[in-house]
Design a protein around this motif. Structure first.
Motif, PDB file in Angstrom:
ATOM      1  N   VAL A 295      40.128  37.891  40.400  1.00  0.00           N
ATOM      2  CA  VAL A 295      40.659  38.389  41.672  1.00  0.00           C
ATOM      3  C   VAL A 295      39.526  38.625  42.655  1.00  0.00           C
ATOM      4  N   LEU A 311      46.740  33.426  41.223  1.00  0.00           N
ATOM      5  CA  LEU A 311      46.319  34.755  41.686  1.00  0.00           C
ATOM      6  C   LEU A 311      47.360  35.818  41.352  1.00  0.00           C
ATOM      7  N   LEU A 315      46.659  39.176  39.224  1.00  0.00           N
ATOM      8  CA  LEU A 315      46.933  40.510  39.777  1.00  0.00           C
ATOM      9  C   LEU A 315      47.802  41.315  38.820  1.00  0.00           C
ATOM     10  N   ALA A 327      46.929  44.349  46.405  1.00  0.00           N
ATOM     11  CA  ALA A 327      47.570  43.620  45.314  1.00  0.00           C
ATOM     12  C   ALA A 327      49.084  43.659  45.467  1.00  0.00           C
TER      13      ALA A 327
END
Length: 823
Positions: A295, A311, A315, A327
């Motif tokens: 991240v 991603l 997260l 996030a």
């Protein structure tokens, strides 16, 4: 491959031994000693290299017959695999021994075999990866079930057709509880990744678990999508220098584990499944730290990944190790992409845990509940709805609260029994936030989900003005459930104008909840088989049932089970049809009396006519107890047919009169059709036959027309063209039993059945289907309308032609695709 080759030699009475190649003591001296031991050579002190070879050569010198040694994992010998094998083979040249080696080789190893080829000492066979059909057969054997559509292709692609990886993947899916078998079809469910322990043999040839390469591989499994940025991240994660990491990765590439990526200093796995199962070996701390690094690399260092899901997944893994507000915002944005899958649900769930603002958190939980309901993840939907209603009632709008009410009761109904719903309608509904009108409507929905339709109707009609003047969601839900209850109970409703037939009424209740929760189809898809596409209908039904074992059973799936049992019965899979009905009865479903129709038809097909009548009467009694009218016309139609077959015309006419009253009350095309069919069965009325055929043909449903044509034909009516049309339709559906019944009727009426050889083949396939499904000779005789002795003779001839020795062998061959028996 080695096992099959050895079995062939054993059958030919040749001498063969199998010598394992362990990871320790993996030099050629130990190999020579093990072969000498297998040959019974006297032991010697200190089996060093030369002594071991002398023992082996002495043992071979006295042999007159040829010995075949099977050596698996020959690439494990020493550090230079093929070079060591070459030296070993040269030493054995001229003796009475043949060594069959299986080895994983790279480009350098393949070139090293050239001297042996030139000397005529080696014959090499390259084992090609398995194709999709071969993977399907392998999976059938491993899971004792045929893979569902798409499963074999997905596993073949992710495993690149390598049998050892396919085996490991199956073990991993079983370990993660990601496999469900429904009606002899294996499904991957819940989007669960396969999990393997670090000690699994698949990893043994990659590196030692204690070595630095092991940590590098596990890290690469998570970070490789970041391309060249992964190199420094791996170095930081495993505590090694980048140069050392590069050397490790290059060594793995030389062994064909990795391939160069599209960018410099980037790597990817030659077999994608290897990355998946390696990632499962990461511990919780390793996974979270790898996610944190990934991240930060994307957010702060300009790293990128082409996969839009990468991603959000990191997260989810990182949790609160990263900026929670940023996030949560990205997870919510990803969940709004419209994917409507497990990834969206995980993103929403993770976002709800990161958001602290009550209003935003309530909105996220509401979206989580609705999203899960869309995907039929009813248990997760109920959990999200319950959390929002309990902890954030003041942050919810009236419409959101009503939708969460419905998500919650749908989750309670998905538990598989009625206990939780019973407790809710008794007292639990009173504590729901959102106002009296919303609670009243929600309780009515819950009563309907308990099949207490009369009480639901009374609940809504006690004070209709209260909920009708409430918010849009409450008023819409109240109107919908009021219309449904009126239809089911056979009550007049000015608002309810749409036709509801027996096969779709339970689906309509599901659509009630679907509309209230903004669902769009899917819940009632299993009923599609009532019109066209039986194969597709079965596939959808099986996958829906498989997913429901994880996410919760929708009570409105009665039509799906009903049609599934009907299709399986028509195809001669009678025990499988019975299993489907048993599964349905074990659950809490809406309108359970609708299951009496396929259950009675199944009993009739097996010749259990009294049992068939009992099932019909039980279905009618259950409908009467619930105050239901919808669907009872079909049961009365079966009872009319039973009475007519057993010489009770007066009772048959009374059944027809019952159906006529139901048709007048319900006003549906389906009830009108059944009344006409009752007149055909009881009175042999040609006018009714003509009308019902025209009515069905106008509806544009060939399958329904074929079923009606069969009933008409068995009543001695219907022209030859109609029977031929029905025969073709059933043939397209692979409906073997209706086809067989029509053949008998057509021959009795001297209507030619074209294709004698095809007919004989179909009769044989029906016989094989019934036997494979586990029916006894006597049961098969009843289904085919012949004697058990005749069946025995036909079965003997079939086994002789097909080369099977037993029923079990036939069933195994069918499971693995060895026969053309339909599924």
């Amino acid at each position: 491959m080695l096992a099959r080759a050895r079995q062939r030699l054993t059958d030919e009475r040749a001498s063969a031994v199998t010598v394992p190649m362990p990871r320790r003591e993996n030099d050629t001296a130990h190999l020579a000693a093990r072969i000498a031991d297998e040959l019974g050579a006297p032991p010697s002190r200190g089996d060093n290299g030369s002594a071991a070879f002398r023992r082996l050569l002495t043992a071979l010198a006295g042999r007159r017959d040829r010995l075949v040694v099977f050596l698996d994992d020959a690439h494990r010998i020493n550090a230079e695999p093929v070079d060591s094998v070459i030296s070993f083979l040269r030493a054995l040249a001229g003796t009475r021994i043949t060594v069959v080696c299986a080895a994983r080789t790279g480009a350098h190893d393949r070139a090293s075999l050239d001297p042996l080829r030139e000397s005529g000492l080696v014959h090499e066979e390259r084992l090609r990866p398995l194709g999709e059909s071969e993977v399907e057969q392998l999976l059938s054997g491993l899971l004792n079930a045929v893979p569902a559509p798409g499963v074999a292709a997905a596993i073949r692609n992710s495993c690149r057709g390598l049998p050892s990886v396919v085996h490991a993947a199956v073990e991993g899916y079983l370990a993660s509880d990601g496999v469900r078998v429904v009606d002899h079809r294996a499904h991957l469910v819940g989007n669960r990744s396969p999990r393997l322990p670090s000690t699994h043999p698949l990893f043994a040839d990659l590196c030692e678990p204690e070595s630095p390469a092991w940590s590098v591989l596990k890290s690469l499994a998570v970070l490789h999508p970041l391309g060249e940025a992964a190199l420094s991240l791996i170095a930081g994660l495993v505590g090694r220098g980048e140069d050392e990491v590069v050397e490790t990765l290059r060594a793995l590439a030389e062994r064909d584990v990795l391939l160069p990526g599209p960018r410099p200093n980037s790597w990817r796995f030659r077999v994608p499944m290897l990355a998946t199962v390696l990632a499962s070996c990461l511990g919780p701390f390793e996974r979270r730290r790898a996610a944190l690094l990934a991240v930060n690399a994307i957010w702060n260092d300009g790293a990128s990944c082409a996969d839009p899901d990468y991603l959000p997944e990191r997260l989810v893994d990182a949790g609160r190790l990263v900026d929670p507000e940023r996030a949560a915002a990205q997870l919510l944005a990803h969940s709004a992409s419209g994917a409507n899958d497990d990834r969206e649900a995980r993103s929403l769930l993770a976002a709800t845990k990161l958001i602290t603002d009550p209003t935003r958190r309530a909105a996220a939980l509401h979206r989580q509940a609705v999203s899960c309901a869309v995907q039929q993840r009813f248990r997760s939907a109920a959990e999200a709805a319950d959390l929002a209603l309990r902890t954030l009632p003041d942050a919810l709008s009236a419409d959101s609260a009503q939708q969460l009410h419905l998500s919650y009761v749908a989750g309670l109904a998905s538990h598989g029994d009625a206990t939780a719903l019973d407790e809710f309608v008794l007292d639990g509904w009173r504590s729901l936030p959102g106002g009296e009108a919303a609670r009243t409507v929600t309780r009515a929905v819950a009563l309907g989900l308990l099949n207490r339709w009369r009480e639901a109707h009374e609940q809504l009609n006690a004070e209709p003005g209260r909920w009708q003047s409430a918010g849009p969601a409450t008023a819409a839900c109240g109107r919908a459930i009021a219309q449904v209850t009126a239809s089911l109970l056979g009550l007049p409703s000015r608002q309810h104008q749409a036709e509801v037939d027996a096969s779709g009424v339970a689906g309509q209740v599901s659509r009630l909840l679907a509309d209230a929760l903004h669902l769009r189809g899917g819940v009632q898809r299993g009923g599609a088989g009532a019109h066209e596409g039986w194969d597709e209908a079965l596939d959808i039904a099986r996958s829906t049932i498989a997913a429901a074992t994880i996410h919760g059973q929708a009570p409105g799936r009665t039509p799906m089970y009903r049609e599934m049992a009907t299709i399986l019965t028509a195809r001669g899979l009678l025990n499988r049809a019975r299993a489907v009905l048993d599964e349905a009865r074990s659950q809490h479903l809406l309108l359970p009396h609708l299951l009496a129709v396929p259950a009675a038809d199944l009993a009739h097909t097996l010749g259990a006519h009294d049992r068939s009548r009992t099932i019909i009467e039980q279905g009618l009694a259950r409908a009467a107890a619930d105050g239901l009218v919808i669907g009872t016309d079909e049961l009365w139609l079966r009872l009319a047919a039973w009475e007519s077959r057993h010489g009770n015309p007066m009772a048959g006419r009374e059944c027809a009169a019952r159906i006529e009253r139901i048709a007048e009350r319900a006003g549906t095309t389906a009830a009108r059709r059944n009344h006409l069919l009752a007149r055909v069965i009881v009175e042999r009325d040609p006018a009714a036959a003509s009308e019902v055929i025209g009515l069905s043909r106008a509806g544009g449903r060939p399958v329904e027309l074929a079923r009606i044509a069969l009933v008409v034909a068995e009543s001695g009516l219907g022209d030859p063209n109609l029977l031929r049309e029905a025969y073709r339709t059933f043939g397209e559906l692979d409906a073997l039993i209706p086809r067989a019944r029509l053949r008998l009727l057509m021959r009795a009426r001297t209507i030619a059945v074209s294709g004698r050889s095809a007919t004989l083949a179909e009769n044989e396939r029906l016989l094989a289907t019934l036997i494979t499904d586990g029916l006894s000779n006597q049961q098969v005789a009843v289904v085919l309308g012949t004697s058990a002795k005749s069946v025995e003779g036909r079965l003997t001839r079939f086994f002789q032609r097909a080369g099977y020795q037993s029923r079990a062998e036939l069933a195994t061959a069918t499971l693995r695709g060895g026969t053309s028996v339909s599924a």
